[in-house]
Enzyme design. Structure first.
Site, PDB file in Angstrom:
ATOM      1  N   LEU A   1       0.826  -1.211   0.000  1.00 28.94           N
ATOM      2  CA  LEU A   1       0.000   0.000   0.000  1.00 28.94           C
ATOM      3  C   LEU A   1       0.856   1.255   0.000  1.00 28.94           C
ATOM      4  CD1 LEU A   1      -2.748  -1.007   2.606  1.00 28.94           C
ATOM      5  CD2 LEU A   1      -2.972  -0.914   0.114  1.00 28.94           C
ATOM      6  N   GLY A   2       2.059   1.149   0.530  1.00 30.33           N
ATOM      7  CA  GLY A   2       2.940   2.312   0.576  1.00 30.33           C
ATOM      8  C   GLY A   2       4.129   2.060   1.475  1.00 30.33           C
TER       9      GLY A   2
ATOM     10  N   GLY B   1       7.304   4.323   3.942  1.00 29.08           N
ATOM     11  CA  GLY B   1       7.731   5.591   4.513  1.00 29.08           C
ATOM     12  C   GLY B   1       9.095   5.452   5.138  1.00 29.08           C
ATOM     13  N   GLY B   2       9.439   6.437   5.956  1.00 26.90           N
ATOM     14  CA  GLY B   2      10.755   6.484   6.555  1.00 26.90           C
ATOM     15  C   GLY B   2      11.087   5.291   7.421  1.00 26.90           C
ATOM     16  N   PHE B   3      10.080   4.705   8.084  1.00 24.36           N
ATOM     17  CA  PHE B   3      10.375   3.637   9.039  1.00 24.36           C
ATOM     18  C   PHE B   3       9.818   2.280   8.643  1.00 24.36           C
ATOM     19  CE2 PHE B   3      10.914   7.330  11.937  1.00 24.36           C
ATOM     20  CZ  PHE B   3      12.250   7.107  12.226  1.00 24.36           C
ATOM     21  N   GLY B   4       9.217   2.161   7.457  1.00 22.74           N
ATOM     22  CA  GLY B   4       8.725   0.846   7.088  1.00 22.74           C
ATOM     23  C   GLY B   4       7.809   0.843   5.892  1.00 22.74           C
ATOM     24  N   SER B   5       7.183  -0.308   5.675  1.00 21.64           N
ATOM     25  CA  SER B   5       6.271  -0.508   4.552  1.00 21.64           C
ATOM     26  C   SER B   5       4.932  -1.007   5.068  1.00 21.64           C
ATOM     27  CB  SER B   5       6.848  -1.540   3.579  1.00 21.64           C
ATOM     28  OG  SER B   5       8.099  -1.105   3.091  1.00 21.64           O
ATOM     29  N   VAL B   6       3.873  -0.658   4.330  1.00 21.29           N
ATOM     30  CA  VAL B   6       2.516  -1.065   4.709  1.00 21.29           C
ATOM     31  C   VAL B   6       1.924  -1.913   3.589  1.00 21.29           C
ATOM     32  CG1 VAL B   6       0.221  -0.280   5.399  1.00 21.29           C
ATOM     33  CG2 VAL B   6       2.237   1.045   6.065  1.00 21.29           C
TER      34      VAL B   6
ATOM     35  N   ASP C   1       2.965  13.925  14.416  1.00 20.26           N
ATOM     36  CA  ASP C   1       3.130  14.036  12.965  1.00 20.26           C
ATOM     37  C   ASP C   1       1.758  14.082  12.297  1.00 20.26           C
ATOM     38  OD1 ASP C   1       4.575  14.253  10.595  1.00 20.26           O
ATOM     39  OD2 ASP C   1       4.712  12.087  10.311  1.00 20.26           O
TER      40      ASP C   1
END
EC number: 2.7.11.1
Length: 200
Positions: A8-9, A11-16, A143
């Site tokens: 799904l996407g 980011g800085g700290f991981g994947s979803v 955030d």
């Protein structure tokens, strides 16, 4: 029990990922180990669990979490959350992502409808209700931005991505620097920018 379906996407700290867990559709976040900043990666994983036992209509619910992961995944752990779709307030405001809000009465000339006053008020109320609940539980989302507000198919806003959040112990925080490694600078709380302690 857990089957990853599609990304799904990231980011800085991981994947979803979209996944199934015991037959139910869920979202799975795999927090990656950071070779550059291991402390920030660990903080992000544990911060996500600040909302683990909370249930509210305007907060993405954590279903389960585990620190067990195959060495090949380079992951600190896995967080299983309710699946709320992949549309965020950012997509709605800026008309990015999937074909969202296509319509004939294109006010901006870019192939999408402007938000109606009713939608704006409903979204704002959902976000404020979710924030008020989080603050009542002494949790501060550090955030909060349109990309971290998910919109369900029913048009309900849910606050998500708690990788940069803080649980205020006894209503006070002695560590204003807790999440300065993560988060989006342009959406950071004013007290963090000033080096002051976090407040709700």
């Amino acid at each position: 029990q857990l089957c990853l379906l599609q990304p799904l996407g990231s980011g800085g700290f991981g994947s979803v990922y979209k996944a199934t867990y015991h037959g139910a559709t869920v979202a799975v976040k795999q927090v990656k180990k950071s070779s550059k900043n291991r402390l920030a990666s660990r903080q992000s994983f544990w911060a996500e669990l600040n909302v683990a036992r909370l249930q509210h209509n305007n907060v993405v619910r954590v279903v389960a979490a585990s620190t067990c992961a195959p060495a090949s995944q380079n992951s600190l752990g896995t967080i299983i959350m309710e699946y709320v779709g992949n549309i965020t307030l950012h997509h709605v405001i800026y008309g990015t992502g999937d074909a969202w809000r296509q319509g004939e009465d294109d006010e901006g000339g870019c192939g999408r409808k402007a938000l109606s006053m009713e939608e704006t008020v409903c979204y704002s109320c959902d976000i404020m209700t979710g924030l008020a609940f989080l603050h009542s539980q002494d949790i501060v989302h550090l955030d909060l931005k349109p990309a971290n507000i998910f919109i369900t198919e029913q048009g309900v806003c849910k606050i998500g991505d708690f990788g940069c959040s803080q649980k205020l112990e006894e209503g006070l925080s002695q560590s204003p620097h807790v999440c300065q490694q993560g988060g989006t600078y342009t959406h950071r709380a004013p007290e963090l920018l000033k080096g002051e302690r976090v407040t709700a």
